[in-house]
Scaffold this motif. Structure first.
Motif, PDB file in Angstrom:
ATOM      1  N   TYR A  42       0.989  -1.311   0.071  1.00  0.00           N
ATOM      2  CA  TYR A  42      -0.138   0.027   0.117  1.00  0.00           C
ATOM      3  C   TYR A  42       0.930   1.107   0.183  1.00  0.00           C
ATOM      4  O   TYR A  42       0.625   2.111  -0.690  1.00  0.00           O
ATOM      5  CB  TYR A  42      -0.884   0.010   1.158  1.00  0.00           C
ATOM      6  CG  TYR A  42      -1.733   1.323   1.194  1.00  0.00           C
ATOM      7  CD1 TYR A  42      -2.798   1.582   0.424  1.00  0.00           C
ATOM      8  CD2 TYR A  42      -1.411   2.194   2.223  1.00  0.00           C
ATOM      9  CE1 TYR A  42      -3.434   2.722   0.567  1.00  0.00           C
ATOM     10  CE2 TYR A  42      -1.999   3.533   2.347  1.00  0.00           C
ATOM     11  CZ  TYR A  42      -3.223   3.664   1.506  1.00  0.00           C
ATOM     12  OH  TYR A  42      -3.897   4.868   1.467  1.00  0.00           O
ATOM     13  N   ASP A  43       2.049   1.154   0.704  1.00  0.00           N
ATOM     14  CA  ASP A  43       2.716   2.319   0.829  1.00  0.00           C
ATOM     15  C   ASP A  43       3.535   2.540  -0.337  1.00  0.00           C
ATOM     16  O   ASP A  43       3.619   3.746  -0.828  1.00  0.00           O
ATOM     17  CB  ASP A  43       3.757   2.132   2.139  1.00  0.00           C
ATOM     18  CG  ASP A  43       4.663   3.476   2.330  1.00  0.00           C
ATOM     19  OD1 ASP A  43       3.950   4.536   2.400  1.00  0.00           O
ATOM     20  OD2 ASP A  43       5.777   3.414   2.588  1.00  0.00           O
ATOM     21  N   THR A  45       2.548   1.703  -3.546  1.00  0.00           N
ATOM     22  CA  THR A  45       1.430   2.033  -4.481  1.00  0.00           C
ATOM     23  C   THR A  45       1.209   3.715  -4.180  1.00  0.00           C
ATOM     24  O   THR A  45       1.058   4.296  -5.065  1.00  0.00           O
ATOM     25  CB  THR A  45       0.165   1.313  -4.192  1.00  0.00           C
ATOM     26  OG1 THR A  45       0.336  -0.107  -4.562  1.00  0.00           O
ATOM     27  CG2 THR A  45      -0.932   1.731  -5.373  1.00  0.00           C
ATOM     28  N   GLU A  46       0.910   4.047  -3.027  1.00  0.00           N
ATOM     29  CA  GLU A  46       0.674   5.664  -2.669  1.00  0.00           C
ATOM     30  C   GLU A  46       1.726   6.429  -3.013  1.00  0.00           C
ATOM     31  O   GLU A  46       1.658   7.515  -3.490  1.00  0.00           O
ATOM     32  CB  GLU A  46       0.286   5.484  -1.296  1.00  0.00           C
ATOM     33  CG  GLU A  46      -0.081   6.967  -0.878  1.00  0.00           C
ATOM     34  CD  GLU A  46      -1.439   7.529  -1.858  1.00  0.00           C
ATOM     35  OE1 GLU A  46      -1.547   8.689  -1.755  1.00  0.00           O
ATOM     36  OE2 GLU A  46      -2.368   6.735  -1.994  1.00  0.00           O
ATOM     37  N   ARG A  49       1.474   6.823  -6.768  1.00  0.00           N
ATOM     38  CA  ARG A  49       0.453   7.772  -7.084  1.00  0.00           C
ATOM     39  C   ARG A  49       0.838   9.137  -6.756  1.00  0.00           C
ATOM     40  O   ARG A  49       0.515   9.960  -7.537  1.00  0.00           O
ATOM     41  CB  ARG A  49      -0.740   7.377  -6.124  1.00  0.00           C
ATOM     42  CG  ARG A  49      -1.532   6.035  -6.569  1.00  0.00           C
ATOM     43  CD  ARG A  49      -2.812   5.956  -5.717  1.00  0.00           C
ATOM     44  NE  ARG A  49      -3.376   4.749  -5.899  1.00  0.00           N
ATOM     45  CZ  ARG A  49      -3.716   3.948  -4.912  1.00  0.00           C
ATOM     46  NH1 ARG A  49      -3.426   4.020  -3.842  1.00  0.00           N
ATOM     47  NH2 ARG A  49      -4.181   2.799  -5.411  1.00  0.00           N
ATOM     48  N   SER A  50       1.454   9.476  -5.601  1.00  0.00           N
ATOM     49  CA  SER A  50       1.877  10.479  -5.429  1.00  0.00           C
ATOM     50  C   SER A  50       2.902  11.080  -6.357  1.00  0.00           C
ATOM     51  O   SER A  50       2.903  12.260  -6.817  1.00  0.00           O
ATOM     52  CB  SER A  50       2.534  10.718  -3.995  1.00  0.00           C
ATOM     53  OG  SER A  50       1.757  10.563  -2.966  1.00  0.00           O
ATOM     54  N   SER A 136      -7.194   5.800  -9.683  1.00  0.00           N
ATOM     55  CA  SER A 136      -6.261   5.463  -8.836  1.00  0.00           C
ATOM     56  C   SER A 136      -4.628   5.520  -9.238  1.00  0.00           C
ATOM     57  O   SER A 136      -4.071   4.757  -8.762  1.00  0.00           O
ATOM     58  CB  SER A 136      -6.709   4.317  -7.988  1.00  0.00           C
ATOM     59  OG  SER A 136      -7.929   4.329  -7.393  1.00  0.00           O
ATOM     60  N   SER A 139      -2.762  10.335  -6.635  1.00  0.00           N
ATOM     61  CA  SER A 139      -3.050  10.319  -5.111  1.00  0.00           C
ATOM     62  C   SER A 139      -4.208  11.362  -5.183  1.00  0.00           C
ATOM     63  O   SER A 139      -3.946  12.616  -5.500  1.00  0.00           O
ATOM     64  CB  SER A 139      -1.664  10.744  -4.343  1.00  0.00           C
ATOM     65  OG  SER A 139      -2.134  10.954  -3.215  1.00  0.00           O
ATOM     66  N   LYS A 141      -5.118  12.343  -2.180  1.00  0.00           N
ATOM     67  CA  LYS A 141      -4.610  13.387  -1.027  1.00  0.00           C
ATOM     68  C   LYS A 141      -3.719  14.542  -1.492  1.00  0.00           C
ATOM     69  O   LYS A 141      -4.202  15.562  -1.436  1.00  0.00           O
ATOM     70  CB  LYS A 141      -3.825  12.376   0.090  1.00  0.00           C
ATOM     71  CG  LYS A 141      -3.509  13.251   1.173  1.00  0.00           C
ATOM     72  CD  LYS A 141      -3.035  12.470   2.210  1.00  0.00           C
ATOM     73  CE  LYS A 141      -2.440  13.149   3.433  1.00  0.00           C
ATOM     74  NZ  LYS A 141      -1.771  12.119   4.479  1.00  0.00           N
TER      75      LYS A 141
END
Length: 186
Positions: A42-43, A45-46, A49-50, A136, A139, A141
């Motif tokens: 998950y980390d 992948t994020e 995305r970032s 997706s 990111s 966020k």
């Protein structure tokens, strides 16, 4: 089986209860390793995305999208400053007067040199960003932090124009609308 008999049973010279305890420890460690692997995935992948979102921010800043946005904003401010107070007061009370004023703003902003091109550029960028977030690949966020205010400002001025254009061209600015909906949930 009695406790005395169980304590006598051995495997490879080690009592069975020791093996049983070790198996529980190994099971717990396996579960923890699995949870850590999920967290790492998950980390990572994020982080990807970032990274993609930062590339979009760079595109915004270096490929004239921000400048197009700024020119549109300046034209809107210029138009707003030219409206007599009596017309503003009427527009606050009367829906039709507000709509007429909005159409006058569109005429003023979009009829200027490059106005329509600037609008198309900004719509294209937000559309692309919205699709990236929805898929997706970007990111949410990071996009929210950087683009929430520009998108809100843009839509506060051009939402009805975009909705009218969607009637003429189904699918127009769908990514932008998706992005606005995602941002409004927060």
């Amino acid at each position: 089986m009695s406790i005395a008999k169980r304590e006598q049973e051995k495997l490879l010279g080690v009592q069975l209860w020791v093996w049983e305890g070790a198996s529980y420890i190994v099971t717990v460690l396996g579960v923890l390793a699995g949870l850590f692997a999920v967290y790492q995935y998950y980390d990572a992948t994020e982080a990807q995305r970032s990274k993609e979102t930062l590339a979009m921010i760079e595109i915004w800043e270096t490929r004239a999208y921000a400048e197009a946005f700024d020119r549109l904003r300046e034209r809107v401010i210029e138009f707003s400053a030219s409206i007599p107070e009596a017309e503003l007061a009427l527009a606050r009370k009367n829906v039709q007067a507000a709509e007429n004023l909005r159409h006058s703003m569109y005429d003023h902003v979009l009829s200027g040199i490059g106005g329509q091109t600037d609008l198309d550029k900004v719509v294209y960028f937000f559309n692309r960003l919205g699709l990236c977030v929805k898929a997706s690949l970007c990111s949410f966020k990071t996009s929210y932090i950087f683009f929430k205010d520009p998108l809100e400002g843009f839509m506060s001025n051009f939402a009805s124009f975009i909705k009218a254009k969607q009637i003429q061209l189904p699918g127009y600015a769908n990514g932008l609308i998706l992005l606005e909906e995602e941002f409004s949930k927060n």
